[in-house]
Write an enzyme that holds these catalytic residues in place. Structure first.
Site, PDB file in Angstrom:
ATOM      1  N   ASP A  14       0.868  -1.187   0.000  1.00  0.00           N
ATOM      2  CA  ASP A  14       0.000   0.000   0.000  1.00  0.00           C
ATOM      3  C   ASP A  14       0.900   1.231   0.000  1.00  0.00           C
ATOM      4  O   ASP A  14       2.101   1.140   0.275  1.00  0.00           O
ATOM      5  CB  ASP A  14      -0.912   0.001   1.240  1.00  0.00           C
ATOM      6  CG  ASP A  14      -1.868   1.203   1.257  1.00  0.00           C
ATOM      7  OD1 ASP A  14      -2.330   1.621   0.179  1.00  0.00           O
ATOM      8  OD2 ASP A  14      -2.142   1.747   2.350  1.00  0.00           O
ATOM      9  N   GLY A  18      -3.068   9.026  -3.960  1.00  0.00           N
ATOM     10  CA  GLY A  18      -4.346   9.411  -4.580  1.00  0.00           C
ATOM     11  C   GLY A  18      -4.389  10.776  -5.226  1.00  0.00           C
ATOM     12  O   GLY A  18      -5.310  11.085  -5.982  1.00  0.00           O
ATOM     13  N   CYS A  51      -4.302  -1.577  -2.035  1.00  0.00           N
ATOM     14  CA  CYS A  51      -4.437  -0.140  -2.305  1.00  0.00           C
ATOM     15  C   CYS A  51      -5.314  -0.002  -3.550  1.00  0.00           C
ATOM     16  O   CYS A  51      -4.923  -0.465  -4.637  1.00  0.00           O
ATOM     17  CB  CYS A  51      -3.049   0.442  -2.562  1.00  0.00           C
ATOM     18  SG  CYS A  51      -3.053   2.176  -3.043  1.00  0.00           S
ATOM     19  N   CYS A  89     -10.951   3.030  -0.387  1.00  0.00           N
ATOM     20  CA  CYS A  89      -9.562   3.338  -0.072  1.00  0.00           C
ATOM     21  C   CYS A  89      -9.271   2.653   1.253  1.00  0.00           C
ATOM     22  O   CYS A  89     -10.043   2.807   2.217  1.00  0.00           O
ATOM     23  CB  CYS A  89      -9.375   4.845   0.057  1.00  0.00           C
ATOM     24  SG  CYS A  89      -7.766   5.313   0.748  1.00  0.00           S
TER      25      CYS A  89
HETATM   26  N1  DGL Z   1      -4.742   3.344   0.648  1.00  0.00           N
HETATM   27  C1  DGL Z   1      -4.791   3.722  -0.716  1.00  0.00           C
HETATM   28  C2  DGL Z   1      -6.068   3.260  -1.404  1.00  0.00           C
HETATM   29  O1  DGL Z   1      -6.613   2.290  -1.026  1.00  0.00           O
HETATM   30  C3  DGL Z   1      -4.327   5.046  -1.175  1.00  0.00           C
HETATM   31  C4  DGL Z   1      -4.214   6.220  -0.274  1.00  0.00           C
HETATM   32  C5  DGL Z   1      -3.305   7.291  -0.850  1.00  0.00           C
HETATM   33  O2  DGL Z   1      -2.099   7.094  -0.776  1.00  0.00           O
HETATM   34  O3  DGL Z   1      -3.801   8.280  -1.386  1.00  0.00           O
HETATM   35  O4  DGL Z   1      -6.507   3.845  -2.342  1.00  0.00           O
END
Ligand code: DGL
Length: 315
Positions: free
Chosen positions: A7, A40, A70, A178
Site C-alpha cells: 500500500d 491518490g 491499495c 480506499c
Molecule cells: N490506501 C490507498 C487506497 O486504497 C491510497 C491512499 C493514498 O495514498 O492516497 O486507495
C-alpha cells in the site's frame, strides 16, 4: 509460501490484519510506501512507476504472490504490474458491485481517492451496474490517517461537511474505496443513518487471494483469536496479552540481536530487519519504502492493528 501486501502507507494493514486472522503458518511481507504517500493525488504515470518499484522490491524479497492492498495503485497500475511480474498479483477494487447486489434498491455512495474516482477502471465497473452510484473523493482522510489522527474534531468536521453534500437518508450503503478509510469506521458509523451499511471489500480481496493461490495458504481454525493466542502462549512459553488479538506478537529484530515480547519491546534499532510473529503461526516482515522497520516503528504498527481490530466489527 511468502505473500506480500503493498500500500502507499498504513491503509493496507486493514487487509493484512484480516489475513492474519484468516490464515495460519503464513509468511507475510508488508510494504508501505511511506516516502511517497499519498498516492491518490499523484498522476497515474507516477503511481505506475512507484508500484513497479514496490512490487519489484517485494518479489526480490521472495514474494510468491502480491496483494495490492491499495485501490489507487490497483486502479492505476494493475495491468502494468501483471505484465511485469510472473507471480500472481491480486488487486483491490471498490466493492461497488457487492454493494449494488446486496443493497442496490437504494443508491450506493463510494468514497475513495481522487485518482481512483477519476480512473477508467472505476468508470467501467460502475457502468456495468444497475444501481445508482454516487462518488466522493476524500483525499484529506488519507492525510489524517497518515498523521495518526483517527478521531478528532477536525476529522469529524471534515466528514460531516463532505457527507452533507449527499442525501444520506436515501443511501443503501457506503463503500470504502480506499484502505486508509478503514480507520474511520466509527466516525462514519456515527454520521450515517443506521440503515446504511459500510462495505470495505476486504473479504472479497482475500477470497481472491485464496483462490489464486489454490492450496498455498492454510486457513486458521475457526476459533476466536484470543483463544488461539492463549494456546500459543502455553505451548511456546511466549507471553501474550490475550486481551488484544491479532496484534499480540513476538518481535525479532534480526540485526540488533534482540528478542522482545509483546508490549515489552526494548529500545534500540534493528539494522537489518524487523519481523513480528503472531498467533496462528503467522509472521510479518515490515518495510517502509524498502527499509526494514525499527523497534519504535513496529510499536506503532501494533497500535494501528489495534485500532483496526476495534473497527472490524463496525459495518
Ligand atoms: N490506501 C490507498 C487506497 O486504497 C491510497 C491512499 C493514498 O495514498 O492516497 O486507495
Amino acid at each position: 509460501m511468502k505473500i506480500a501486501f503493498f500500500d502507499s502507507g498504513i491503509g493496507g494493514l486493514s487487509v493484512l490484519a484480516e489475513a492474519l486472522r484468516r490464515f495460519s503458518e503464513a509468511e507475510f511481507l508488508y510494504f508501505a510506501d511511506e516516502d511517497h504517500v499519498p498516492y491518490g493525488t499523484k498522476s497515474r504515470v507516477e503511481i505506475v512507476r512507484l508500484s513497479l518499484d514496490a512490487v519489484g522490491f517485494l518479489v526480490s524479497r521472495g514474494a510468491d504472490g502480491v496483494v495490492v492492498a491499495c485501490n489507487t495503485a490497483t486502479s492505476a497500475a494493475i495491468s502494468e504490474l501483471r505484465g511485469a511480474f510472473s507471480v500472481p498479483v491480486i488487486g483491490m477494487e471498490p466493492a461497488v458491485k457487492l454493494a449494488a447486489d446486496s443493497f442496490g434498491a437504494r443508491p450506493t455512495l463510494l468514497i475513495a481517492t481522487p485518482l481512483t474516482i477519476a480512473g477508467e477502471k472505476l468508470a467501467r465497473l460502475v457502468g456495468r451496474l444497475e444501481c445508482e452510484t454516487w462518488s466522493l473523493p476524500l483525499p484529506r482522510l488519507v492525510e489524517f490517517a497518515q498523521d495518526l489522527e483517527f478521531d478528532s474534531p477536525a476529522v469529524r468536521a471534515y466528514l460531516w461537511e463532505e457527507l452533507a453534500k449527499f442525501e444520506l437518508a436515501r443511501l443503501g450503503s457506503l463503500v470504502l474505496g480506499c484502505t486508509h478509510f478503514n480507520y474511520f469506521k466509527d466516525v462514519l458509523r456515527e454520521i450515517l443513518p443506521s440503515h446504511v451499511r459500510i462495505i470495505d471489500g476486504i473479504d472479497g480481496t482475500l477470497n481472491r487471494l485464496s483462490s489464486e493461490l489454490g492450496g498455498g495458504l492454510k486457513l486458521a481454525r475457526g476459533e476466536d483469536l484470543s483463544v488461539q493466542a492463549a494456546k500459543f502462549n502455553a505451548s511456546d512459553e511466549v507471553e501474550f496479552d490475550t486481551n488484544s488479538s491479532a496484534q499480540t506478537y513476538k518481535f525479532d529484530a534480526e540485526g540488533g540481536n534482540e528478542s522482545c515480547v509483546g508490549k515489552n519491546i526494548a529500545g534500540g534499532r534493528s539494522e537489518s530487519g524487523g519481523k513480528i510473529y503472531y498467533p496462528n503461526g503467522n509472521s510479518v516482515e515490515y518495510f517502509y519504502s524498502g527499509r526494514a522497520l525499527d523497534a519504535a516503528q513496529l510499536r506503532k504498527v501494533e497500535l494501528f492493528l489495534k485500532r483496526l481490530d476495534a473497527m472490524r466489527e463496525i459495518s
